[in-house]
Scaffold this motif. Structure first.
Motif, mmCIF file in Angstrom:
data_model
loop_
_atom_site.group_PDB
_atom_site.id
_atom_site.type_symbol
_atom_site.label_atom_id
_atom_site.label_comp_id
_atom_site.label_asym_id
_atom_site.label_seq_id
_atom_site.Cartn_x
_atom_site.Cartn_y
_atom_site.Cartn_z
ATOM 1 N N GLU A 122 0.860 -1.195 0.000
ATOM 2 C CA GLU A 122 0.000 0.000 0.000
ATOM 3 C C GLU A 122 0.891 1.237 0.000
ATOM 4 O O GLU A 122 2.116 1.124 0.001
ATOM 5 C CB GLU A 122 -0.921 -0.002 1.217
ATOM 6 C CG GLU A 122 -0.183 0.010 2.544
ATOM 7 C CD GLU A 122 -1.088 -0.068 3.763
ATOM 8 O OE1 GLU A 122 -2.261 0.321 3.684
ATOM 9 O OE2 GLU A 122 -0.595 -0.504 4.811
ATOM 10 N N SER A 137 0.493 6.340 3.278
ATOM 11 C CA SER A 137 -0.723 6.742 4.001
ATOM 12 C C SER A 137 -1.950 6.585 3.101
ATOM 13 O O SER A 137 -2.858 7.411 3.131
ATOM 14 C CB SER A 137 -0.600 8.181 4.520
ATOM 15 O OG SER A 137 -0.493 9.092 3.457
ATOM 16 N N SER A 138 -1.957 5.516 2.321
ATOM 17 C CA SER A 138 -3.073 5.309 1.387
ATOM 18 C C SER A 138 -3.096 3.866 0.903
ATOM 19 O O SER A 138 -2.105 3.146 1.031
ATOM 20 C CB SER A 138 -2.899 6.232 0.176
ATOM 21 O OG SER A 138 -1.654 5.973 -0.458
ATOM 22 N N ARG A 193 -11.157 2.772 0.968
ATOM 23 C CA ARG A 193 -11.043 1.590 0.090
ATOM 24 C C ARG A 193 -12.377 0.855 0.031
ATOM 25 O O ARG A 193 -12.860 0.484 -1.034
ATOM 26 C CB ARG A 193 -9.935 0.684 0.631
ATOM 27 C CG ARG A 193 -9.733 -0.643 -0.078
ATOM 28 C CD ARG A 193 -8.739 -1.504 0.709
ATOM 29 N NE ARG A 193 -8.560 -2.815 0.123
ATOM 30 C CZ ARG A 193 -9.424 -3.827 0.269
ATOM 31 N NH1 ARG A 193 -10.507 -3.677 0.995
ATOM 32 N NH2 ARG A 193 -9.179 -4.993 -0.302
ATOM 33 N N SER A 227 -7.601 7.362 0.341
ATOM 34 C CA SER A 227 -7.482 7.541 1.795
ATOM 35 C C SER A 227 -8.493 8.600 2.209
ATOM 36 O O SER A 227 -9.039 9.311 1.350
ATOM 37 C CB SER A 227 -6.082 8.013 2.197
ATOM 38 O OG SER A 227 -5.909 9.366 1.858
ATOM 39 N N ALA A 228 -8.697 8.709 3.512
ATOM 40 C CA ALA A 228 -9.650 9.686 4.030
ATOM 41 C C ALA A 228 -9.218 11.109 3.686
ATOM 42 O O ALA A 228 -10.051 12.008 3.598
ATOM 43 C CB ALA A 228 -9.784 9.529 5.539
HETATM 44 N N1 PDD Z 1 -3.969 7.265 6.560
HETATM 45 N N2 PDD Z 1 -2.945 2.782 4.462
HETATM 46 C C1 PDD Z 1 -2.251 3.531 5.330
HETATM 47 C C2 PDD Z 1 -0.895 3.086 5.727
HETATM 48 C C3 PDD Z 1 -2.822 4.715 5.837
HETATM 49 O O1 PDD Z 1 -2.123 5.455 6.722
HETATM 50 C C4 PDD Z 1 -4.111 5.115 5.401
HETATM 51 C C5 PDD Z 1 -4.769 6.355 5.905
HETATM 52 C C6 PDD Z 1 -4.792 4.296 4.486
HETATM 53 C C7 PDD Z 1 -6.179 4.621 3.997
HETATM 54 O O2 PDD Z 1 -7.118 4.433 5.027
HETATM 55 P P1 PDD Z 1 -8.462 5.274 5.083
HETATM 56 O O3 PDD Z 1 -9.099 5.141 3.763
HETATM 57 O O4 PDD Z 1 -9.256 4.606 6.149
HETATM 58 O O5 PDD Z 1 -8.063 6.686 5.378
HETATM 59 C C8 PDD Z 1 -4.178 3.128 4.045
HETATM 60 C C9 PDD Z 1 -4.517 8.469 7.155
HETATM 61 C C10 PDD Z 1 -5.309 9.299 6.226
HETATM 62 C C11 PDD Z 1 -3.381 9.197 7.852
HETATM 63 O O6 PDD Z 1 -2.531 8.510 8.405
HETATM 64 O O7 PDD Z 1 -3.360 10.429 7.854
#
Ligand code: PDD
Length: 279
Positions: A178, A181-182, A208, A242-243
């Motif tokens: 991945e 942060s996404s 996701r 990601s969010a």
């Molecule tokens: N991060 N994978 C990782 C390692 C992440 O840190 C994130 C999100 C995601 C996506 O997850 P989601 O769709 O639930 O945001 C995947 C957030 C946004 C952050 O650390 O700021």
């Protein structure tokens, strides 16, 4: 900015956390990032559910109901006059004289909720980003959303420093896990949307999950499986979710240019569908 720190409302300026907080000393804490847009927290239920799951995976519980957390979040949005923004929730195991083992420690989890204002509106069509790949050096449980993020922080910083928008982690066999942060996706040459399955090597992204539903609603065929560098070389489109980035198109991975460096129509469609769904 009014925040909620160490179980009370206070201005960020006056917020205090003990230096004996286990989140500070050991990364012994979990977190969530939730987007807020025009009166709505995006995918709220999923984020709060995952927060509980993260705590349970590392063996503690928070004595606040979801509705109590939502009440705090709403107050922060209103009092800080936020139209668009995000909410950061962190829960640490608690505070006590430093020792690795928490066995028999009289700990009370510490809840922190920080709001952030975002000025701009969200564009449906955005330029794509370039990403680079690097080996995944994280611990064996990246599916738990803990604040132990040093490999992610280093990889993302290297990306930004070198003009990339994200770093993609590769497992030992060079399949993408991945982003730092996404989550990562491709659309293959047969118009099948592919993202890695929840095999414990990635975070179960809440965005996701929503995008999986958006794709199904748009009759796009989706497969959850590993993505190799060869798959990327041959793909029509790629994007991250990601969010904080919703759906962000990827137009280059290392030296591989995707879709002639142009943002693809499926990426645009999914971004639009996701944002409109949350209007
Ligand atoms: N991060 N994978 C990782 C390692 C992440 O840190 C994130 C999100 C995601 C996506 O997850 P989601 O769709 O639930 O945001 C995947 C957030 C946004 C952050 O650390 O700021």
């Amino acid at each position: 900015m009014l925040s909620y720190v160490n179980n009370k409302f206070c201005s960020l300026h006056n917020a205090k956390i003990s230096v004996n907080d286990r989140g500070y000393q050991f990364g012994d804490s979990v977190y969530e990032v939730i987007f807020y847009k025009d009166g709505k927290f995006l995918d709220l239920e999923g984020h709060l559910k995952r927060l509980r799951k993260s705590m349970s995976r590392i063996d503690f519980e928070l004595n606040f109901s979801d509705s109590a957390i939502i009440t705090i979040m709403r107050r922060l949005i209103i009092e800080n006059n936020i139209k668009h923004g995000s909410i950061y929730i962190q829960v640490s195991r608690g505070e006590y004289s430093r020792d690795h083992s928490y066995f028999n420690m009289p700990l009370k989890p510490i809840l922190v909720i920080l709001p952030k204002k975002i000025k701009e509106d969200f564009k449906i069509v955005i330029p794509g980003i370039k990403v680079y790949t690097t080996f995944d050096t994280r611990w064996n449980n990246p599916d738990i959303k803990t604040t132990q993020l040093l490999p992610n922080v280093l990889a993302k910083t290297k990306a930004i420093k070198n003009g990339f928008g994200e770093a993609l982690f590769l497992d030992k066999k060079s399949y993408v896990t991945e982003g730092s942060s996404s989550n990562f996706w491709i659309l293959n040459e047969n118009n099948i949307l592919i993202t890695r399955s929840l095999d414990g090597k990635i975070l179960a992204g809440i965005t996701r999950d929503s995008i999986l539903n958006c794709a199904k609603n748009k009759n796009i065929v989706v497969k959850e499986k590993k993505i190799s560098l060869d798959d990327i070389k041959d793909c029509k489109e790629a994007f991250i979710t990601s969010a904080s980035s919703f759906v962000t198109p990827v137009i280059q991975v290392d030296k591989m240019i995707i879709n002639d460096g142009k943002v693809g129509k499926f990426s645009n469609l999914l971004r639009k569908t996701y944002l409109e769904m949350n209007d």
